[in-house]
Write a protein that holds these residues in place. Sequence first.
Motif, mmCIF file in Angstrom:
data_model
loop_
_atom_site.group_PDB
_atom_site.id
_atom_site.type_symbol
_atom_site.label_atom_id
_atom_site.label_comp_id
_atom_site.label_asym_id
_atom_site.label_seq_id
_atom_site.Cartn_x
_atom_site.Cartn_y
_atom_site.Cartn_z
ATOM 1 N N PHE A 68 55.112 113.815 30.008
ATOM 2 C CA PHE A 68 54.951 112.472 30.540
ATOM 3 C C PHE A 68 55.055 111.388 29.468
ATOM 4 O O PHE A 68 55.453 110.269 29.770
ATOM 5 C CB PHE A 68 53.657 112.352 31.330
ATOM 6 C CG PHE A 68 53.768 112.942 32.700
ATOM 7 C CD1 PHE A 68 54.672 112.432 33.614
ATOM 8 C CD2 PHE A 68 53.002 114.026 33.078
ATOM 9 C CE1 PHE A 68 54.797 112.967 34.884
ATOM 10 C CE2 PHE A 68 53.116 114.577 34.337
ATOM 11 C CZ PHE A 68 54.014 114.052 35.235
ATOM 12 N N VAL A 69 54.720 111.698 28.227
ATOM 13 C CA VAL A 69 54.971 110.734 27.154
ATOM 14 C C VAL A 69 56.484 110.575 26.959
ATOM 15 O O VAL A 69 56.978 109.477 26.716
ATOM 16 C CB VAL A 69 54.262 111.147 25.847
ATOM 17 C CG1 VAL A 69 54.710 110.299 24.677
ATOM 18 C CG2 VAL A 69 52.759 111.029 26.010
ATOM 19 N N GLY A 70 57.235 111.670 27.115
ATOM 20 C CA GLY A 70 58.691 111.579 27.084
ATOM 21 C C GLY A 70 59.237 110.757 28.230
ATOM 22 O O GLY A 70 60.166 109.964 28.068
ATOM 23 N N VAL A 71 58.653 110.923 29.415
ATOM 24 C CA VAL A 71 59.063 110.121 30.579
ATOM 25 C C VAL A 71 58.792 108.649 30.314
ATOM 26 O O VAL A 71 59.634 107.790 30.602
ATOM 27 C CB VAL A 71 58.321 110.604 31.859
ATOM 28 C CG1 VAL A 71 58.470 109.602 32.984
ATOM 29 C CG2 VAL A 71 58.838 111.954 32.278
ATOM 30 N N ILE A 72 57.636 108.353 29.747
ATOM 31 C CA ILE A 72 57.314 106.957 29.431
ATOM 32 C C ILE A 72 58.308 106.399 28.425
ATOM 33 O O ILE A 72 58.783 105.263 28.576
ATOM 34 C CB ILE A 72 55.862 106.851 28.910
ATOM 35 C CG1 ILE A 72 54.883 107.124 30.037
ATOM 36 C CG2 ILE A 72 55.592 105.483 28.302
ATOM 37 C CD1 ILE A 72 53.442 107.259 29.589
ATOM 38 N N ALA A 73 58.643 107.177 27.406
ATOM 39 C CA ALA A 73 59.585 106.705 26.393
ATOM 40 C C ALA A 73 60.956 106.409 26.996
ATOM 41 O O ALA A 73 61.569 105.377 26.703
ATOM 42 C CB ALA A 73 59.712 107.732 25.265
ATOM 43 N N VAL A 74 61.447 107.301 27.842
ATOM 44 C CA VAL A 74 62.767 107.108 28.453
ATOM 45 C C VAL A 74 62.745 105.917 29.413
ATOM 46 O O VAL A 74 63.645 105.071 29.403
ATOM 47 C CB VAL A 74 63.234 108.403 29.154
ATOM 48 C CG1 VAL A 74 64.446 108.149 30.019
ATOM 49 C CG2 VAL A 74 63.533 109.474 28.127
ATOM 50 N N PHE A 75 61.711 105.847 30.235
ATOM 51 C CA PHE A 75 61.656 104.766 31.215
ATOM 52 C C PHE A 75 61.417 103.408 30.567
ATOM 53 O O PHE A 75 61.860 102.397 31.094
ATOM 54 C CB PHE A 75 60.599 105.060 32.281
ATOM 55 C CG PHE A 75 61.129 105.866 33.420
ATOM 56 C CD1 PHE A 75 61.503 105.263 34.593
ATOM 57 C CD2 PHE A 75 61.279 107.235 33.318
ATOM 58 C CE1 PHE A 75 62.009 105.994 35.649
ATOM 59 C CE2 PHE A 75 61.782 107.982 34.353
ATOM 60 C CZ PHE A 75 62.152 107.355 35.525
ATOM 61 N N LEU A 76 60.717 103.376 29.431
ATOM 62 C CA LEU A 76 60.555 102.097 28.740
ATOM 63 C C LEU A 76 61.882 101.591 28.182
ATOM 64 O O LEU A 76 62.134 100.392 28.175
ATOM 65 C CB LEU A 76 59.510 102.206 27.630
ATOM 66 C CG LEU A 76 58.057 102.157 28.073
ATOM 67 C CD1 LEU A 76 57.137 102.339 26.876
ATOM 68 C CD2 LEU A 76 57.744 100.856 28.780
ATOM 69 N N THR A 77 62.737 102.514 27.724
ATOM 70 C CA THR A 77 64.055 102.069 27.256
ATOM 71 C C THR A 77 64.896 101.559 28.417
ATOM 72 O O THR A 77 65.591 100.557 28.289
ATOM 73 C CB THR A 77 64.803 103.207 26.538
ATOM 74 O OG1 THR A 77 64.969 104.304 27.427
ATOM 75 C CG2 THR A 77 64.074 103.652 25.299
ATOM 76 N N LEU A 78 64.823 102.245 29.564
ATOM 77 C CA LEU A 78 65.562 101.773 30.737
ATOM 78 C C LEU A 78 65.007 100.444 31.238
ATOM 79 O O LEU A 78 65.769 99.560 31.650
ATOM 80 C CB LEU A 78 65.518 102.817 31.848
ATOM 81 C CG LEU A 78 66.197 104.152 31.540
ATOM 82 C CD1 LEU A 78 65.957 105.143 32.665
ATOM 83 C CD2 LEU A 78 67.677 103.950 31.297
ATOM 84 N N LEU A 79 63.699 100.292 31.204
ATOM 85 C CA LEU A 79 63.068 99.041 31.622
ATOM 86 C C LEU A 79 63.458 97.906 30.695
ATOM 87 O O LEU A 79 63.710 96.788 31.138
ATOM 88 C CB LEU A 79 61.552 99.210 31.661
ATOM 89 C CG LEU A 79 60.737 98.047 32.168
ATOM 90 C CD1 LEU A 79 61.001 97.847 33.648
ATOM 91 C CD2 LEU A 79 59.268 98.299 31.931
ATOM 92 N N SER A 80 63.557 98.196 29.418
ATOM 93 C CA SER A 80 63.958 97.177 28.450
ATOM 94 C C SER A 80 65.399 96.729 28.686
ATOM 95 O O SER A 80 65.706 95.544 28.581
ATOM 96 C CB SER A 80 63.809 97.725 27.034
ATOM 97 O OG SER A 80 64.320 96.807 26.100
ATOM 98 N N LYS A 81 66.268 97.672 29.028
ATOM 99 C CA LYS A 81 67.655 97.311 29.314
ATOM 100 C C LYS A 81 67.773 96.500 30.596
ATOM 101 O O LYS A 81 68.605 95.604 30.695
ATOM 102 C CB LYS A 81 68.514 98.570 29.411
ATOM 103 C CG LYS A 81 68.749 99.235 28.083
ATOM 104 C CD LYS A 81 69.565 100.495 28.229
ATOM 105 C CE LYS A 81 69.698 101.198 26.893
ATOM 106 N NZ LYS A 81 70.421 102.452 26.997
ATOM 107 N N LEU A 82 66.953 96.827 31.599
ATOM 108 C CA LEU A 82 67.013 96.104 32.872
ATOM 109 C C LEU A 82 66.414 94.706 32.779
ATOM 110 O O LEU A 82 66.897 93.775 33.417
ATOM 111 C CB LEU A 82 66.282 96.884 33.966
ATOM 112 C CG LEU A 82 67.030 98.021 34.600
ATOM 113 C CD1 LEU A 82 66.157 98.705 35.639
ATOM 114 C CD2 LEU A 82 68.312 97.544 35.249
ATOM 115 N N SER A 83 65.351 94.566 32.013
ATOM 116 C CA SER A 83 64.687 93.269 31.970
ATOM 117 C C SER A 83 65.451 92.274 31.109
ATOM 118 O O SER A 83 65.264 91.071 31.250
ATOM 119 C CB SER A 83 63.258 93.422 31.460
ATOM 120 O OG SER A 83 63.256 93.837 30.120
ATOM 121 N N MET A 84 66.304 92.770 30.212
ATOM 122 C CA MET A 84 67.140 91.927 29.358
ATOM 123 C C MET A 84 66.326 90.907 28.567
ATOM 124 O O MET A 84 66.746 89.786 28.366
ATOM 125 C CB MET A 84 68.198 91.186 30.178
ATOM 126 C CG MET A 84 69.217 92.078 30.787
ATOM 127 S SD MET A 84 70.464 91.117 31.607
ATOM 128 C CE MET A 84 70.374 91.796 33.237
#
Length: 114
Positions: A68-84
């Motif tokens: 789940f820490v890996g899931v958080i890391a991956v999703f935070l990168t995707l969230l960062s790309k989406l939020s611009m």
Amino acid sequence: MIHLKKNSVRRNTVIQEKHKTMLLVFKIVILIAFIFVVTSTVLYLMEWGHENRSYFTEHFALPIVLLFVGVIAVFLTLLSKLSMSGENKGDNIMFGVGILLFLCSILTLIFSYI
């Protein structure tokens, strides 16, 4: 010309609504993963010194935390790309860290049975 503008505005609002829902979904997944990490860590630490640990703590707590820490890391990168917003210098590294955490969780699960 006016007809094209109306379609363009409508398309932009639909895209913005989809964008907002994706951001909300990513935030909810990150929150759920964080809750799993905290609860699994608390369970693991509560049974740290005991000789008779539960089956879950013995074999699954640490791999779940890593997963789940890996899931958080991956999703935070995707969230960062989406939020611009902000810089994305470390996003590629963080995505790699998330993948490595997935692999480490699988290895930890395998080694817990050996």
